[in-house]
Design a protein around this motif. Structure first.
Motif, PDB file in Angstrom:
ATOM      1  N   TRP A 533       0.478  -0.699   0.347  1.00 41.02           N
ATOM      2  CA  TRP A 533       0.144  -0.148  -0.472  1.00 41.02           C
ATOM      3  C   TRP A 533       0.437   1.431   0.001  1.00 41.02           C
ATOM      4  CZ3 TRP A 533      -4.319  -1.722  -1.085  1.00 41.02           C
ATOM      5  CH2 TRP A 533      -4.618  -3.098  -0.930  1.00 41.02           C
ATOM      6  N   PRO A 534       1.721   1.621  -1.077  1.00 38.89           N
ATOM      7  CA  PRO A 534       2.235   2.298  -1.128  1.00 38.89           C
ATOM      8  C   PRO A 534       1.933   4.003  -1.410  1.00 38.89           C
ATOM      9  CG  PRO A 534       2.440   1.674  -2.991  1.00 38.89           C
ATOM     10  CD  PRO A 534       1.663   0.487  -2.502  1.00 38.89           C
ATOM     11  N   LEU A 535      -0.004   3.926  -1.020  1.00 35.82           N
ATOM     12  CA  LEU A 535       0.105   5.619  -1.319  1.00 35.82           C
ATOM     13  C   LEU A 535      -0.632   5.690   0.204  1.00 35.82           C
ATOM     14  CD1 LEU A 535      -1.506   5.662  -4.885  1.00 35.82           C
ATOM     15  CD2 LEU A 535       0.629   6.022  -4.105  1.00 35.82           C
ATOM     16  N   GLU A 536      -1.088   4.388   0.410  1.00 36.96           N
ATOM     17  CA  GLU A 536      -1.831   4.563   2.387  1.00 36.96           C
ATOM     18  C   GLU A 536      -0.963   4.996   3.011  1.00 36.96           C
ATOM     19  OE1 GLU A 536      -2.880   2.600  -0.651  1.00 36.96           O
ATOM     20  OE2 GLU A 536      -5.106   2.872  -1.692  1.00 36.96           O
ATOM     21  N   HIS A 660      17.076   4.408 -11.701  1.00 33.00           N
ATOM     22  CA  HIS A 660      15.478   3.550 -11.575  1.00 33.00           C
ATOM     23  C   HIS A 660      15.005   3.268 -10.099  1.00 33.00           C
ATOM     24  CE1 HIS A 660      11.903   3.056 -13.235  1.00 33.00           C
ATOM     25  NE2 HIS A 660      11.348   1.868 -12.862  1.00 33.00           N
ATOM     26  N   LEU A 661      16.484   1.750  -9.676  1.00 32.68           N
ATOM     27  CA  LEU A 661      15.653   1.480  -8.201  1.00 32.68           C
ATOM     28  C   LEU A 661      16.327   1.242  -7.201  1.00 32.68           C
ATOM     29  CD1 LEU A 661      16.826  -2.258 -10.086  1.00 32.68           C
ATOM     30  CD2 LEU A 661      14.438  -1.420  -9.820  1.00 32.68           C
ATOM     31  N   TRP A 662      17.517   2.984  -7.409  1.00 37.05           N
ATOM     32  CA  TRP A 662      17.019   3.887  -6.111  1.00 37.05           C
ATOM     33  C   TRP A 662      16.677   3.617  -5.367  1.00 37.05           C
ATOM     34  CZ3 TRP A 662      18.692   7.888  -3.705  1.00 37.05           C
ATOM     35  CH2 TRP A 662      18.402   9.113  -4.009  1.00 37.05           C
ATOM     36  N   GLY A 663      16.778   3.325  -4.197  1.00 40.31           N
ATOM     37  CA  GLY A 663      16.222   4.035  -2.363  1.00 40.31           C
ATOM     38  C   GLY A 663      14.272   3.113  -2.330  1.00 40.31           C
ATOM     39  N   SER A 664      14.284   1.746  -3.078  1.00 38.69           N
ATOM     40  CA  SER A 664      13.015   1.032  -3.040  1.00 38.69           C
ATOM     41  C   SER A 664      13.208   0.288  -1.371  1.00 38.69           C
ATOM     42  CB  SER A 664      13.104  -0.066  -4.138  1.00 38.69           C
ATOM     43  OG  SER A 664      14.068  -0.544  -4.773  1.00 38.69           O
ATOM     44  N   TRP A 665      12.190  -0.530  -1.529  1.00 39.13           N
ATOM     45  CA  TRP A 665      12.746  -1.465   0.406  1.00 39.13           C
ATOM     46  C   TRP A 665      12.474  -2.730  -0.255  1.00 39.13           C
ATOM     47  CZ3 TRP A 665      14.910   0.548   4.093  1.00 39.13           C
ATOM     48  CH2 TRP A 665      15.202   1.953   4.228  1.00 39.13           C
ATOM     49  N   THR A 666      12.708  -3.390  -0.371  1.00 41.08           N
ATOM     50  CA  THR A 666      12.942  -4.596  -0.822  1.00 41.08           C
ATOM     51  C   THR A 666      12.736  -5.664   0.236  1.00 41.08           C
ATOM     52  OG1 THR A 666      14.891  -4.259  -1.740  1.00 41.08           O
ATOM     53  CG2 THR A 666      13.652  -4.699  -3.475  1.00 41.08           C
ATOM     54  N   PRO A 667      12.770  -7.272   0.524  1.00 38.71           N
ATOM     55  CA  PRO A 667      12.416  -7.822   1.124  1.00 38.71           C
ATOM     56  C   PRO A 667      13.250  -8.273   2.112  1.00 38.71           C
ATOM     57  CG  PRO A 667      10.798  -9.146  -0.659  1.00 38.71           C
ATOM     58  CD  PRO A 667      11.507  -8.130  -1.081  1.00 38.71           C
ATOM     59  N   HIS A 668      14.491  -8.267   1.528  1.00 35.68           N
ATOM     60  CA  HIS A 668      16.035  -8.185   1.831  1.00 35.68           C
ATOM     61  C   HIS A 668      16.641  -6.999   0.804  1.00 35.68           C
ATOM     62  CE1 HIS A 668      19.596 -10.051   3.592  1.00 35.68           C
ATOM     63  NE2 HIS A 668      18.704 -10.673   4.352  1.00 35.68           N
ATOM     64  N   LEU A 778       5.192   3.520  -9.531  1.00 33.32           N
ATOM     65  CA  LEU A 778       4.410   4.556  -8.541  1.00 33.32           C
ATOM     66  C   LEU A 778       5.098   4.705  -7.132  1.00 33.32           C
ATOM     67  CD1 LEU A 778       1.547   5.645  -7.485  1.00 33.32           C
ATOM     68  CD2 LEU A 778       1.286   2.969  -7.386  1.00 33.32           C
ATOM     69  N   SER A 779       5.534   3.328  -6.778  1.00 30.94           N
ATOM     70  CA  SER A 779       6.283   3.330  -5.261  1.00 30.94           C
ATOM     71  C   SER A 779       7.494   3.955  -4.485  1.00 30.94           C
ATOM     72  CB  SER A 779       6.243   1.076  -4.709  1.00 30.94           C
ATOM     73  OG  SER A 779       7.287   1.668  -3.922  1.00 30.94           O
ATOM     74  N   GLN A 780       8.195   4.364  -5.804  1.00 28.59           N
ATOM     75  CA  GLN A 780       9.320   4.719  -6.308  1.00 28.59           C
ATOM     76  C   GLN A 780       8.911   6.423  -6.308  1.00 28.59           C
ATOM     77  OE1 GLN A 780      12.079   2.974  -5.270  1.00 28.59           O
ATOM     78  NE2 GLN A 780      13.100   2.875  -6.979  1.00 28.59           N
ATOM     79  N   SER A 781       7.455   6.487  -6.615  1.00 27.31           N
ATOM     80  CA  SER A 781       7.957   7.514  -6.600  1.00 27.31           C
ATOM     81  C   SER A 781       7.518   8.356  -5.299  1.00 27.31           C
ATOM     82  CB  SER A 781       6.086   8.275  -7.636  1.00 27.31           C
ATOM     83  OG  SER A 781       4.987   7.422  -6.464  1.00 27.31           O
ATOM     84  N   ILE A 782       7.518   7.585  -4.404  1.00 18.72           N
ATOM     85  CA  ILE A 782       7.072   7.634  -3.364  1.00 18.72           C
ATOM     86  C   ILE A 782       8.509   7.326  -1.963  1.00 18.72           C
ATOM     87  CG2 ILE A 782       5.630   7.281  -1.045  1.00 18.72           C
ATOM     88  CD1 ILE A 782       3.890   6.775  -2.711  1.00 18.72           C
ATOM     89  N   TYR A 783       8.553   6.776  -2.445  1.00 20.30           N
ATOM     90  CA  TYR A 783       9.877   5.664  -1.312  1.00 20.30           C
ATOM     91  C   TYR A 783      11.643   6.546  -2.067  1.00 20.30           C
ATOM     92  CZ  TYR A 783       6.455   4.102   2.063  1.00 20.30           C
ATOM     93  OH  TYR A 783       5.590   4.016   2.704  1.00 20.30           O
ATOM     94  N   ARG A 784      11.519   6.824  -2.466  1.00 23.71           N
ATOM     95  CA  ARG A 784      12.990   7.407  -3.091  1.00 23.71           C
ATOM     96  C   ARG A 784      13.133   8.429  -2.831  1.00 23.71           C
ATOM     97  NH1 ARG A 784      13.993   5.747 -10.084  1.00 23.71           N
ATOM     98  NH2 ARG A 784      12.431   7.382  -9.809  1.00 23.71           N
ATOM     99  N   LYS A 785      14.689   8.406  -1.751  1.00 21.94           N
ATOM    100  CA  LYS A 785      13.911   9.354  -1.317  1.00 21.94           C
ATOM    101  C   LYS A 785      15.770   9.342  -0.486  1.00 21.94           C
ATOM    102  CE  LYS A 785      10.442  10.905   0.494  1.00 21.94           C
ATOM    103  NZ  LYS A 785       8.842   9.701   2.034  1.00 21.94           N
ATOM    104  N   ASP A 786      17.245  10.215  -0.682  1.00 19.71           N
ATOM    105  CA  ASP A 786      17.561  10.562   0.077  1.00 19.71           C
ATOM    106  C   ASP A 786      17.374  10.221   1.525  1.00 19.71           C
ATOM    107  OD1 ASP A 786      20.717   9.973   0.502  1.00 19.71           O
ATOM    108  OD2 ASP A 786      21.084  12.084  -0.125  1.00 19.71           O
ATOM    109  N   PRO A 787      18.463   9.388   2.292  1.00 15.41           N
ATOM    110  CA  PRO A 787      17.900   9.392   3.515  1.00 15.41           C
ATOM    111  C   PRO A 787      18.772  10.900   4.377  1.00 15.41           C
ATOM    112  CG  PRO A 787      18.737   7.116   3.157  1.00 15.41           C
ATOM    113  CD  PRO A 787      18.303   8.509   1.931  1.00 15.41           C
ATOM    114  N   TRP A 788      19.488  10.821   3.370  1.00 16.26           N
ATOM    115  CA  TRP A 788      20.947  11.700   4.507  1.00 16.26           C
ATOM    116  C   TRP A 788      20.418  13.051   4.236  1.00 16.26           C
ATOM    117  CZ3 TRP A 788      26.385   9.731   0.897  1.00 16.26           C
ATOM    118  CH2 TRP A 788      27.232   8.710   1.395  1.00 16.26           C
ATOM    119  N   ALA A 789      20.384  13.385   3.210  1.00 20.01           N
ATOM    120  CA  ALA A 789      18.899  14.901   2.898  1.00 20.01           C
ATOM    121  C   ALA A 789      18.504  15.184   4.234  1.00 20.01           C
ATOM    122  CB  ALA A 789      18.663  14.995   1.327  1.00 20.01           C
TER     123      ALA A 789
END
Ligand SMILES: Cc1cc2nc3c(=O)[nH]c(=O)nc-3n(C[C@H](O)[C@H](O)[C@H](O)COP(=O)(O)OP(=O)(O)OC[C@H]3O[C@@H](n4cnc5c(N)ncnc54)[C@H](O)[C@@H]3O)c2cc1C
Ligand code: SF4
Length: 813
Positions: A533-536, A660-668, A778-789
């Motif tokens: 549920w990336p949006l919710e 394209h893939l950086w910042g995504s959370w995966t199971p491992h 879609l999920s990347q549009s929400i979760y792809r963030k640089d945690p350092w920044a």
């Protein structure tokens, strides 16, 4: 001689004082009672039934005009007291003075108003007295939209009343769940479900920025930028003790008017009672302690010994259909143990908090019948060790011969419903067991119990155990952890099928046996929710392992490692200079090139993390997520750019994939590589996903491993273009994200689902492939963030990296 007693405020507390005084000695005082409201004492807590239409004002009057007259109380209603003079011992009302021998301040509380722009527009009201209630009734008669700011007791009662009167109501609450002072998250979740079921919209973590309108409130603007139309705005965000008169008279006032255990203020002839007082650091907002105060105060006025003491309180909400009960202290803590009972089918949640064999807190939702019994145990400090196993089932289950935890299930009558989804009762299940169904699968097949949502699985297993005794073989599938009998696969399936979009929903609807999960299940559930549920759903950092919380790997000496991302293993002299400068500036003892083609700064002190991140950020470097269950690296060889064997631009494709893939959370963790030809210099065939370029295109391999286990990849498919390769890899990542068990690398998950199934999903079914790739984007549009920044710039989060110091934090009001 009869003394003159003047009372300021004719509310619930002073009303009780007068009753006690008149009962004990009607001739002791000559009473004058001021009230700002143009009426005497009424049962303020019943304003909510008046608002909802269940009662009228006449029904809730405690003391009528006749009663005051018969008891000789001089009433000065509708008259504000402006001040009192302690030297002259005189109270000054708007219409004249009254002398006193003893004075009682009983001015209650004033509603708090958030000082946002527009707070004083007509159409914005608080909820404290009959006039407010009548104003709401009048507004509701015109229909339209109401926004109630505040999801506490008062706000929710206002919301329910307005909704009952036909308004379209939205409740805004600043915190993560409703009534957070009285309820834990699980009960707050159920309350929200019930309110939403009756048509009330609830928005949590909603901060009001302004109330908009030309000459009258018309809308509420939130900090998030959202605007909600509002014909009526009710502010129910808290109360402050009404201490102005006491302050002006220089009595000792902290947050409330300070009193001793005899309710005496710093002036021995002046007493205070009710919500306006502060006793021993405590403020009061419910009537039960005020009635105790009233009794003590009456005794004090009659020179009878008595002393007020703070007791535990219980809360209920007066909204029909929302049965909640809360008492005592239910914060988690060392040495505290929770007992949790959940019945998802009936929306029931009960949680008991035990410390040193005593019940210290209880929260219940849906079934509060045993609330008073639990409250009694809390107040009495009863030793519950002998009934611990059956305590949660309430008084009906105490005192039996057996303390066997299964006894409660054994004691259920045959008609007791076990499976709410399929309406299967205990008798049907025991008959099936006696007829030869000796495991869960057979029970499901024969009776359908536990075959739908699965939340009664634990109960069915207990029935198997009770009925078969030692003959019952416990099923092999391992549950996620001790908080649940569900496997990871069940939890994933149910989160999707039941559309569970919050942790609280998972705990409740899947019958967790702990209030908020544990260190094992929380990270998994947090991951499943954000993947599905990336949006919710919003990531919960508290449900992450420490490295992910700190955004850096903790080393064995307590320092950290910092790894900037190097896209496809490519860097520049400027980046290298910035890394070298950071290493010098922060005294980094070790700089190491990693196997993933980047540079690791090892030995960084915790307090230097925000500084080094922001320096590296300035040079355009972002976190390499070297600590995360997410994309790590895309290793590449030089490919056609530099190698005479190269068949394709492997470096270029690697960079595109990593971007394209950086910042995504995966199971491992997820590691990729792209080799420019089958010589495979980037070692693509032992990665989670590897690309081997060939003359005719790109071979995509999956499921390799080169860690504790060594495993070569399997060929998923071959595609002709870079775009296709990127789409297949996005879809592969997403199908892994949506289906794998938390902490399974791709190769482990692949062994369970089989390569053929993946091929069906993303090689043969092009539409599904595209849909998966789109969901990934879609999920990347929400979760792809640089945690350092995020963390380097945010001063509040910077604090968490500062060294520990002996700071005494003042509690925020
Ligand atoms: C809608 C609502 C629902 C509630 N529900 C519950 C519930 O379910 N359970 C529960 O335990 N509690 C509930 N409460 C809280 C409970 O009503 C209060 O704790 C209680 O009324 C406080 O009593 P009090 O005498 O201290 O103050 P109040 O009852 O507020 O009386 C104070 C009086 O002093 C008057 N006054 C103030 N200043 C002056 C002045 N300068 N001159 C003259 N008069 C003055 C005010 O006009 C007021 O009439 C609820 C409150 C509200 C508003
Ligand atoms: S994998 Fe092939 S293209 Fe890449 S560097 Fe090695 S030999 Fe060259």
């Amino acid at each position: 001689m009869t003394q003159k007693l003047v009372i300021i405020g004719a509310g619930m507390a002073s009303g009780r004082v007068i009753e006690q005084l008149l009962d004990a000695d009607p001739s002791a005082y000559d009473i004058t009672l001021f009230n700002a409201e143009p009426r005497g004492n009424y049962n303020r807590i019943m304003l909510s039934p008046v608002l909802s239409g269940d009662k009228t004002y006449e029904d809730i009057v405690t003391h009528s005009d006749d009663w005051y007259e018969q008891n000789g109380v001089t009433c000065r209603f509708g008259e504000h007291v402006v001040k009192f003079d302690r030297e002259l011992k005189v109270v000054e009302g708007e219409n004249g003075h009254v002398p006193y021998d003893k004075l009682i301040i009983a001015t209650g509380s004033a509603p708090f108003i958030i000082p946002v722009p527009g707070h004083d527009l007509p159409g914005v009201i608080t909820y404290r007295d009959l006039d407010d209630t009548n104003a709401m009734i009048e507004a509701a008669a015109k229909g339209g939209k109401a926004v109630v700011i505040g999801g506490g007791l008062l706000g929710l009662e206002a919301a329910a009343g307005l909704s009952e009167r036909g308004m379209d109501v939205t409740v805004l609450h600043l915190m993560g769940h409703l009534m957070e002072r009285q309820l834990d998250e699980a009960a707050g979740y159920l309350l929200r479900e019930d309110l939403e079921a009756r048509g009330i919209t609830v928005k949590t973590q909603a901060s009001t920025k302004a109330i908009l309108g030309e000459g009258r409130a018309g809308a509420v603007l939130l900090e998030s930028g959202e605007t909600l139309g509002a014909d009526l705005v009710v502010m129910a965000v808290g109360i402050r003790p009404e201490t102005r008169l006491a302050n002006d008279a220089h009595l000792t006032v902290a947050r409330g008017i300070e009193v001793n255990a005899q309710m005496q203020t710093s002036d021995p002839d002046i007493y205070a009672v009710g919500e306006c007082v502060e006793f021993d650091g405590h403020l009061f907002g419910l009537v039960a302690p005020l009635y105790d105060q009233a009794k003590v105060l009456a005794d004090s006025l009659l020179d009878q010994p008595n002393a007020f003491a703070v007791k535990e309180l219980a809360t209920k909400l007066k909204v029909t259909g929302c049965d909640l009960f809360s008492a005592g202290d239910f914060a988690e803590g060392d040495g505290r143990e929770d007992i949790v009972f959940r019945d998802p089918a009936r929306g029931i949640y009960k949680r008991l908090v035990i410390e040193d064999d005593r019940l210290v807190g209880a929260v219940m939702y849906g079934d509060t019948a045993d609330g008073s019994w639990f409250f009694g145990l809390i107040q009495g400090g009863t030793d519950i060790s002998r009934m611990r196993e059956t305590l949660i089932f309430g008084p009906a289950f105490q005192g039996g011969a057996s303390a066997d935890p299964l006894s409660a299930v054994a004691a259920l009558p045959p008609e007791a419903e076990i499976c709410g989804c399929n309406g299967v009762c205990k008798g049907q299940i025991t008959s099936a067991i006696e007829g030869g169904a000796t495991d869960l699968g057979a029970i499901r097949a024969q009776t359908k119990a536990s075959a739908s949502c699965g939340t009664c699985t634990g109960l069915v297993e207990q029935l198997l155990s009770v009925t078969l005794g030692d003959d019952y073989a416990v099923p092999q599938a391992q549950p996620v952890c001790g908080c649940t009998s569900h496997t990871h696969e069940d939890v994933r399936r149910l989160i999707k099928s039941q559309e569970l979009k919050s942790q609280a929903a998972v705990w409740q609807e899947l019958g967790w046996t702990t209030p908020n999960g544990c260190h094992v299940c929380r990270p998994a559930v947090n991951y499943y929710l954000l993947a599905d549920w990336p949006l919710e759903y919003r990531d919960d950092p508290q449900s992450r392992f420490v490295n992910e919380r700190k955004h850096a790997n903790i080393q064995k000496d307590g320092t950290f490692s910092v790894v900037p991302r190097m896209w496809g293993g490519i860097t520049t002299p400027d980046e290298l200079r910035a890394i070298a400068d950071a290493a010098d500036k922060y005294d980094v003892p070790t700089v190491k090139v990693t196997g993933g083609q980047r540079i690791d700064l090892l030995g960084v002190k915790g307090e230097d993390l925000p500084g080094i991140w922001s320096d590296l950020n300035r040079a355009g470097l972002v976190s390499g997520h070297a600590y995360s269950k997410g994309l790590r690296t895309v290793k590449t060889c030089v490919g056609t750019d530099h190698c005479r064997f190269g068949t394709q631009d492997s470096t270029g494709l690697g960079i595109k994939l990593e971007q394209h893939l950086w910042g995504s959370w995966t199971p491992h963790k997820l590691k990729l590589a792209v080799s420019g030809c089958p010589r495979n210099c980037a070692e693509a065939t032992c990665k989670d996903i590897g690309v081997v370029c060939v003359d005719s295109g790109y071979e995509i391999h999956v499921g390799g491993a080169a860690g504790m286990e060594i495993k070569g990849t399997e060929l998923l498919c071959k595609v002709e273009s870079e775009d296709e390769a990127i789409e297949v890899i996005s879809a592969m990542t997403q199908i892994y994200r949506e289906n794998a068990k938390y902490l399974d690398r791709i190769y482990k998950w692949l062994a369970k689902v089989g390569l053929d199934w993946i091929k069906e999903q993303i090689v043969d079914d092009l539409e599904n492939r595209k849909a998966l790739a789109d969901r990934f984007t879609l999920s990347q549009s929400i979760y792809r963030k640089d945690p350092w920044a995020e963390h380097a710039q945010d001063s509040t989060t910077r604090v968490q990296y500062a060294p520990l110091a002996n700071l005494t934090l003042e509690a925020a009001e």
